[in-house]
Design a protein around this motif. Structure first.
Motif, PDB file in Angstrom:
ATOM      1  N   SER A  61       0.819  -1.247   0.094  1.00 25.02           N
ATOM      2  CA  SER A  61       0.133  -0.127  -0.002  1.00 25.02           C
ATOM      3  C   SER A  61       0.929   1.397  -0.154  1.00 25.02           C
ATOM      4  N   GLU A 115       2.331  11.546   7.199  1.00 22.30           N
ATOM      5  CA  GLU A 115       0.974  11.329   8.130  1.00 22.30           C
ATOM      6  C   GLU A 115       1.469  11.447   9.557  1.00 22.30           C
ATOM      7  N   GLU A 173     -12.512  15.972  -4.608  1.00 24.04           N
ATOM      8  CA  GLU A 173     -12.202  14.777  -3.859  1.00 24.04           C
ATOM      9  C   GLU A 173     -11.749  15.097  -2.708  1.00 24.04           C
ATOM     10  N   SER A 202     -10.322  12.623   0.329  1.00 24.03           N
ATOM     11  CA  SER A 202      -9.798  11.332   1.068  1.00 24.03           C
ATOM     12  C   SER A 202      -9.845  11.474   2.301  1.00 24.03           C
ATOM     13  N   ASP A 203     -10.023  10.139   3.430  1.00 22.20           N
ATOM     14  CA  ASP A 203      -9.987  10.192   4.525  1.00 22.20           C
ATOM     15  C   ASP A 203      -8.622  10.954   5.129  1.00 22.20           C
ATOM     16  N   ASP A 204      -7.503  10.504   4.597  1.00 23.99           N
ATOM     17  CA  ASP A 204      -6.378  11.350   5.012  1.00 23.99           C
ATOM     18  C   ASP A 204      -6.454  12.887   4.748  1.00 23.99           C
ATOM     19  N   LEU A 205      -7.007  13.303   3.780  1.00 27.87           N
ATOM     20  CA  LEU A 205      -7.150  14.661   3.545  1.00 27.87           C
ATOM     21  C   LEU A 205      -7.864  15.375   4.492  1.00 27.87           C
ATOM     22  N   ARG A 206      -9.075  14.523   4.738  1.00 27.67           N
ATOM     23  CA  ARG A 206     -10.331  15.067   5.705  1.00 27.67           C
ATOM     24  C   ARG A 206      -9.571  15.211   7.128  1.00 27.67           C
TER      25      ARG A 206
END
Length: 272
Positions: free
Chosen positions: A66, A89, A114, A116-120
């Protein structure tokens, strides 16, 4: 004096997963000490919370696939480091774990195609509807964001806190306090100090990455994040001296990890 819970019992109570715990090991222990860890040392650490060798090797393979870990082989020994995405992160988490979050300069209403969970999590975005998102204004915009509205100042915008799921964040803080609070009231065996510190970081990180860190006036009364922060600070400082002795038994490609480094001491100084 009260006996603190054992690390394996805590791991079960925290619903620990091998991949998530491995990222915590790297972020807390390995990154400040050259970033590389021998697979044998990783297997040893993970065994202390109940993960067997096959589970660790499977988790590492998935993390490599990943793009979160990168590996290197020297003879029959394998070494791994955090890949760029995972390092970034945990870098964001590090600022929240060891230093106080900066207060927002105001509020942003953003348009994003768009998310993503990481961006959020990284920008503390709250859904407003459609492609619009609300965020505390701390100076940095998410990649690709278009500013629809910017409200300057720290004034209380009526009802703004309701856009974030503060109950879910508080539940994570409450679970951390319930699980790890007893650790602060008992004698910790030297061999458990590193494992308990890692579980502390893991549980606290899971909450702070989802906390928008709103101004105190907007938070519910008796906000559990305040108590969780105090517990994290006190317990991390208490566990670190014996944990460092355990860290010095772990190995990278050159030999034992350093007990202390400039970066590890910077984290300690931020908490003091």
């Amino acid at each position: 004096m009260q006996t603190p819970p054992c690390p394996m019992a805590l791991a079960r109570a925290l619903d620990l997963t091998a991949p998530g715990f491995i990222i915590t090991v790297y972020g807390d222990v390995v990154v400040p000490r050259g970033e590389v860890l021998w697979m044998g040392s990783l297997i040893e650490i993970c065994a202390r919370v109940g993960f067997g060798e096959n589970q660790v090797r499977t988790a590492v393979s998935r993390l490599v696939a990943s793009g979160r870990l990168a590996g290197d082989r020297q003879g029959r020994r394998s070494f791994y480091r955090l890949a760029d995405a995972a390092r970034a992160e945990f870098g964001r988490a590090t600022a929240l774990l060891y230093a106080a979050a900066p207060q927002p300069q105001g509020w942003l209403l953003l348009a994003l195609d768009e998310v993503s969970d990481d961006l959020r999590r990284a920008h503390h975005l709250a859904p407003v509807g459609g492609a619009c998102w609300l965020a505390p204004d701390r100076g940095a915009l998410p990649p690709g964001a278009r500013v629809v509205m910017r409200v300057r100042g720290d004034q209380d915008v009526p009802g703004i806190a309701a856009f974030w799921d503060l109950e879910a964040v508080a539940a994570r803080y409450d679970r951390m306090i319930a699980c790890l609070g007893p650790v602060g009231a008992g004698d910790v065996a030297p061999g458990d100090a590193l494992t308990l510190r890692l579980l502390l970081v893991h549980a606290y990180r899971a909450a702070v990455l989802r906390d928008p860190f709103l101004p105190p006036a907007l938070l519910p009364a008796d906000w559990s994040g305040t108590r969780a922060r105090a517990l994290f600070r006190d317990l991390y400082l208490r566990l670190t001296p014996p944990a460092e002795a355990e860290i010095a038994l772990l190995q990278d490609a050159e030999g034992p990890l350093a007990r202390q480094t400039v970066e590890s001491m910077n984290r300690i100084n931020m908490l003091r």
